[in-house]
Scaffold this motif. Structure first.
Motif, PDB file in Angstrom:
ATOM      1  N   PHE A  75      -2.436  -2.821  -3.023  1.00 48.36           N
ATOM      2  CA  PHE A  75      -2.583  -2.247  -1.510  1.00 48.36           C
ATOM      3  C   PHE A  75      -1.823  -4.422  -1.281  1.00 48.36           C
ATOM      4  CE2 PHE A  75      -6.877  -4.298  -1.910  1.00 48.36           C
ATOM      5  CZ  PHE A  75      -6.869  -4.375  -0.180  1.00 48.36           C
ATOM      6  N   VAL A  76      -2.316  -5.200  -0.924  1.00 50.76           N
ATOM      7  CA  VAL A  76      -2.719  -6.326  -1.496  1.00 50.76           C
ATOM      8  C   VAL A  76      -1.815  -7.127  -0.327  1.00 50.76           C
ATOM      9  CG1 VAL A  76      -3.028  -8.700  -1.673  1.00 50.76           C
ATOM     10  CG2 VAL A  76      -4.603  -6.416  -3.316  1.00 50.76           C
ATOM     11  N   SER A  77      -0.223  -6.460  -1.009  1.00 49.33           N
ATOM     12  CA  SER A  77       0.650  -7.631  -0.358  1.00 49.33           C
ATOM     13  C   SER A  77       1.223  -6.707   0.636  1.00 49.33           C
ATOM     14  CB  SER A  77       2.198  -7.244  -1.319  1.00 49.33           C
ATOM     15  OG  SER A  77       2.321  -5.893  -1.962  1.00 49.33           O
ATOM     16  N   ILE A 103     -13.543  -1.525  -8.328  1.00 50.82           N
ATOM     17  CA  ILE A 103     -12.526  -2.784  -8.960  1.00 50.82           C
ATOM     18  C   ILE A 103     -13.535  -3.973 -10.058  1.00 50.82           C
ATOM     19  CG2 ILE A 103     -10.829  -4.195  -8.545  1.00 50.82           C
ATOM     20  CD1 ILE A 103      -9.886  -1.673  -8.425  1.00 50.82           C
ATOM     21  N   PHE A 104     -14.147  -4.541  -8.856  1.00 50.54           N
ATOM     22  CA  PHE A 104     -15.257  -5.353  -9.676  1.00 50.54           C
ATOM     23  C   PHE A 104     -16.008  -4.814 -10.685  1.00 50.54           C
ATOM     24  CE2 PHE A 104     -15.789  -7.891  -5.380  1.00 50.54           C
ATOM     25  CZ  PHE A 104     -14.824  -7.903  -5.094  1.00 50.54           C
ATOM     26  N   LYS A 116      -5.841  -7.345 -12.644  1.00 49.72           N
ATOM     27  CA  LYS A 116      -4.506  -7.532 -11.646  1.00 49.72           C
ATOM     28  C   LYS A 116      -5.196  -6.805  -9.980  1.00 49.72           C
ATOM     29  CE  LYS A 116      -1.691  -6.380 -15.379  1.00 49.72           C
ATOM     30  NZ  LYS A 116      -0.047  -5.128 -15.365  1.00 49.72           N
ATOM     31  N   SER A 117      -5.704  -6.178  -9.769  1.00 45.34           N
ATOM     32  CA  SER A 117      -6.269  -6.191  -8.534  1.00 45.34           C
ATOM     33  C   SER A 117      -6.869  -6.999  -7.895  1.00 45.34           C
ATOM     34  CB  SER A 117      -6.945  -4.638  -8.178  1.00 45.34           C
ATOM     35  OG  SER A 117      -6.190  -3.433  -8.576  1.00 45.34           O
ATOM     36  N   LYS A 122      -7.802 -12.203  -5.292  1.00 44.95           N
ATOM     37  CA  LYS A 122      -8.204 -13.651  -4.928  1.00 44.95           C
ATOM     38  C   LYS A 122      -6.806 -14.331  -4.449  1.00 44.95           C
ATOM     39  CE  LYS A 122      -9.146 -18.225  -7.579  1.00 44.95           C
ATOM     40  NZ  LYS A 122      -8.438 -18.627  -9.276  1.00 44.95           N
ATOM     41  N   MET A 123      -5.631 -13.657  -4.310  1.00 44.62           N
ATOM     42  CA  MET A 123      -4.492 -14.467  -3.707  1.00 44.62           C
ATOM     43  C   MET A 123      -4.455 -14.707  -2.438  1.00 44.62           C
ATOM     44  SD  MET A 123      -1.923 -16.336  -4.430  1.00 44.62           S
ATOM     45  CE  MET A 123      -1.698 -16.283  -6.284  1.00 44.62           C
TER      46      MET A 123
END
Length: 267
Positions: A75-77, A103-104, A116-117, A122-123
């Motif tokens: 979902f990040v992008s 996730i953490f 990767k998630s 972070k990005m």
């Protein structure tokens, strides 16, 4: 920290252009109250929600998640693009990410997909920071992460401001009980002029220690549904203990303390 302390601290950090916050061990209702309070001065804002357990959600405010947009588990992008689109409308994007502990904790165990998630998160945060580093706009994008536990992978722990809410104290529990009684009717609660009734109320307060605010409210609702009153007896005691077992099964750490008085003490 108390909910009020958390709200004050987040508000001051938002003014200083902090943009990523982690609410750990906070009930959903309390988290929503906090987010609503600290973003109330954002006249133009849009909310978007994602859960690592359930995908796109719409539990908060006026959010309107698009299942197609947020269909990608990472979902990040898509979240980054959504934030930029909202900013083009001169509004403030507020992203709420729930169940992030899944996730953490996976990343801390070394799970490749979870790592990767976390790298993608972070990005996303770094991109937000870079995009608004020189901006004079005080209504910058915000991300609120919500999870059960406070463990944060080292690669992003410096990018998040962590908050852990304190469990309600006895006086707060009593206030929650009194508020619920007032919401129903004045004659369904404890008789403050009767010693036995006062002692039973104190035992209910003691029984609820170690539970979050939402769990206490749910218990009070169940008590009323079962008895037509807000009271404390053997059945209520079992109900509270069942709720505590459920909280423990979810991984929440409870504050379990010895009670000063039991039902046997008052006969």
């Amino acid at each position: 920290m108390t909910l009020h302390d958390i709200e004050k601290d987040i508000t001051s950090r938002i003014a200083a252009k902090y943009n990523a916050f982690y609410l750990a061990g906070v009930d959903d209702e309390d988290a929503e109250d906090i987010i609503g309070e600290v973003t109330k001065d954002y006249a133009e804002k849009e909310y978007k929600e994602w859960s690592y357990a359930y995908g796109a959600m719409c539990k908060f405010g006026s959010c309107n998640p698009n299942l197609e947009d947020f269909g990608d588990p990472s979902f990040v992008s898509v979240a980054n693009q959504w934030m930029m689109d909202v900013e083009k409308k001169n509004a403030a994007p507020v992203l709420i990410v729930r169940d992030v502990h899944l996730i953490f904790e996976g990343a801390l165990r070394g799970d490749e997909q979870a790592l990767k998630s976390v790298a993608a998160i972070k990005m996303l945060i770094m991109t937000m920071l870079y995009r608004h580093e020189e901006s004079s706009d005080d209504k910058h994008p915000l991300i609120f992460f919500i999870g059960l536990r406070s463990s944060i992978p080292p690669m992003i722990e410096r990018l998040l401001t962590l908050y852990e809410v304190d469990y309600p104290r006895e006086d707060e529990i009593e206030s929650i009980i009194d508020e619920r009684i007032c919401e129903i009717a004045d004659n369904v609660g404890f008789d403050e002029d009767d010693e036995r009734s006062r002692r039973e109320k104190k035992m209910l307060v003691n029984a609820c220690r170690g539970l979050g605010r939402r769990a206490i409210r749910l218990i009070l609702n169940r008590i009323y549904e079962k008895t037509g009153l807000i009271c404390f007896d053997r059945d209520v005691e079992r109900l509270v203990n069942d709720e505590k077992r459920q909280e423990i099964s979810k991984g929440r750490v409870l504050v379990l303390e010895d009670v000063e008085e039991t039902l046997d003490d008052i006969g």
